[in-house]
Design a protein around this motif. Structure first.
Motif, short mmCIF file in Angstrom:
data_model
loop_
_atom_site.label_atom_id
_atom_site.label_comp_id
_atom_site.label_asym_id
_atom_site.label_seq_id
_atom_site.Cartn_x
_atom_site.Cartn_y
_atom_site.Cartn_z
N LYS A 40 0.84 -1.22 0.00
CA LYS A 40 0.00 0.00 0.00
C LYS A 40 0.87 1.26 0.00
CE LYS A 40 -1.93 -1.20 3.90
NZ LYS A 40 -1.15 -2.44 4.21
N SER A 41 1.84 1.30 0.92
CA SER A 41 2.70 2.48 0.99
C SER A 41 3.51 2.64 -0.30
CB SER A 41 3.66 2.40 2.17
OG SER A 41 2.95 2.40 3.38
N LEU A 44 1.31 4.18 -2.96
CA LEU A 44 1.14 5.63 -2.75
C LEU A 44 2.42 6.38 -3.10
CD1 LEU A 44 -0.93 6.35 0.49
CD2 LEU A 44 -1.70 5.93 -1.83
N ARG A 45 3.55 5.80 -2.69
CA ARG A 45 4.83 6.48 -2.97
C ARG A 45 5.10 6.54 -4.47
NH1 ARG A 45 8.35 7.11 1.20
NH2 ARG A 45 10.17 6.54 -0.03
N MET A 87 1.05 14.59 0.11
CA MET A 87 1.09 13.32 0.84
C MET A 87 1.21 13.57 2.33
SD MET A 87 2.68 9.85 -0.30
CE MET A 87 2.98 8.43 0.74
N PHE A 89 1.91 11.44 5.92
CA PHE A 89 2.48 10.18 6.38
C PHE A 89 2.01 9.85 7.80
CE2 PHE A 89 5.26 12.25 3.38
CZ PHE A 89 5.63 11.24 2.52
N GLN A 90 2.25 8.59 8.16
CA GLN A 90 1.91 8.15 9.51
C GLN A 90 2.67 8.96 10.56
OE1 GLN A 90 2.41 3.93 9.88
NE2 GLN A 90 2.52 4.00 12.10
N LEU A 165 -2.84 12.13 -0.86
CA LEU A 165 -2.60 10.74 -0.50
C LEU A 165 -2.31 10.69 0.99
CD1 LEU A 165 -0.05 10.02 -3.40
CD2 LEU A 165 -2.52 9.63 -3.42
N ASP A 167 -1.19 8.15 4.07
CA ASP A 167 -0.69 6.81 4.40
C ASP A 167 -0.81 6.57 5.91
OD1 ASP A 167 0.42 4.34 4.38
OD2 ASP A 167 2.36 4.93 3.55
N GLU A 168 -1.85 5.90 6.30
CA GLU A 168 -2.13 5.61 7.71
C GLU A 168 -1.97 6.85 8.59
OE1 GLU A 168 -0.90 1.97 9.35
OE2 GLU A 168 -0.52 1.01 7.42
N VAL A 198 -4.92 5.26 2.87
CA VAL A 198 -4.62 3.95 3.47
C VAL A 198 -4.94 4.09 4.94
CG1 VAL A 198 -2.83 2.28 4.04
CG2 VAL A 198 -2.77 3.46 1.83
N THR A 199 -5.86 3.28 5.41
CA THR A 199 -6.25 3.39 6.82
C THR A 199 -6.87 2.11 7.33
OG1 THR A 199 -7.52 4.71 8.41
CG2 THR A 199 -8.55 4.34 6.28
#
Ligand code: ADP
Ligand code: MG
Length: 246
Positions: A40-41, A44-45, A87, A89-90, A165, A167-168, A198-199
């Motif tokens: 997933k990451s 997205l990347r 983007m 990020f977590q 985007l 990412d968690e 993404v979650t």
């Protein structure tokens, strides 16, 4: 808005995914789920130009990248794609030595060569949007995780991306702080931002997503409306995944 065709990415011998096909409409909210390590990451990347795929093509707005292009065109395409995507990020990744406002305005001030006054105006309006105008002069270490992530969202928006985007974005937060971040994301969705998220927040997926995409074993295994995916997953892999996260 986003068109991905036959995208593939490997790291050495490890094939992360191959033959990913994805079409996302403007204003669509897509939630991407799948087991840890399913790519997933990395996907997205790739969509943000942080990772270069090794097969297929990506189009974001009017920026197009294809594995078949020459190296110079690819480089230019990646730079173009990066300007169109924001983007989050977590781990919030704020610059610790900069205030909330400085974090938000740094990129537009440099990249878009905006003058200071204009950059500050935009930065303040974005901090207001995420409910943090009163924290504009605080350093990240003096902000809660939820507040830091909201600053990170404002910072991504400052480049005026055509899609976002995530990412968690809430995975590193204490449970009581996830709500404020999710509500900023819902507000963005309501305003018409195109988003891939993404979650593991299935409540968010049910409430905000137009579509859920389930990735596993290097492929998109299944996709559908949230009510369909959560109630009647089509594949055994998806059923197993849903049982584990419940
Ligand atoms: P997810 O986000 O779904 O958990 P990732 O995209 O982070 O999955 O990772 C997919 C696979 O690619 C994992 O096996 C991971 O170890 C590997 N991977 C990710 N980034 C790199 C990298 N830069 N170099 C080598 N392997 C990587
Ligand atoms: Mg990941």
């Amino acid at each position: 808005m986003i068109e991905v065709n036959q995208l593939g990415k490997s790291f050495g011998d490890l094939v992360v995914f191959r033959d990913i096909n994805l079409h996302i409409r403007s204003r669509e909210i897509v939630v991407l789920v799948g087991p840890s390590g399913s790519g997933k990451s990395t996907l997205l990347r790739c969509l943000n130009g942080l990772e270069e795929p090794d097969a297929g093509s990506i189009r974001v707005g009017d920026a197009a990248w294809a594995a078949s292009m020459d190296a110079a065109s690819k480089k230019q395409a990646i730079r173009h794609i990066r300007t169109l995507t924001g983007m989050v990020f977590q781990s919030f990744n704020l610059f610790p030595h900069m205030t909330a406002l400085e974090n938000v305005i740094m990129a537009p001030a440099i990249v878009k060569k905006m003058n200071q006054k204009q950059a500050v105006e935009i930065g303040e309006s974005l901090l207001a949007k995420v409910g943090l105008l009163n924290k504009k002069n605080e350093y990240p270490s003096r902000l809660s995780g939820g507040q830091q992530q909201r600053v990170a969202i404002a910072r991504a928006l400052a480049m005026q991306p055509q899609m976002m985007l995530f990412d968690e974005p809430t995975s590193a937060l204490d449970p009581e702080l996830t709500g404020e971040v999710l509500s900023v994301m819902k507000q963005l969705a309501a305003e018409g931002m195109t988003m891939i998220v993404v979650t593991h927040e299935m409540k968010f997926a049910r409430e905000a997503a137009n579509r859920v995409i389930f990735m596993s074993d290097g492929k998109i295994q299944e996709e559908g409306a949230p009510e369909q995916f959560f109630v009647q997953p089509q594949t055994e892999r998806a059923r197993k995944f849903l049982r584990q996260i419940e």
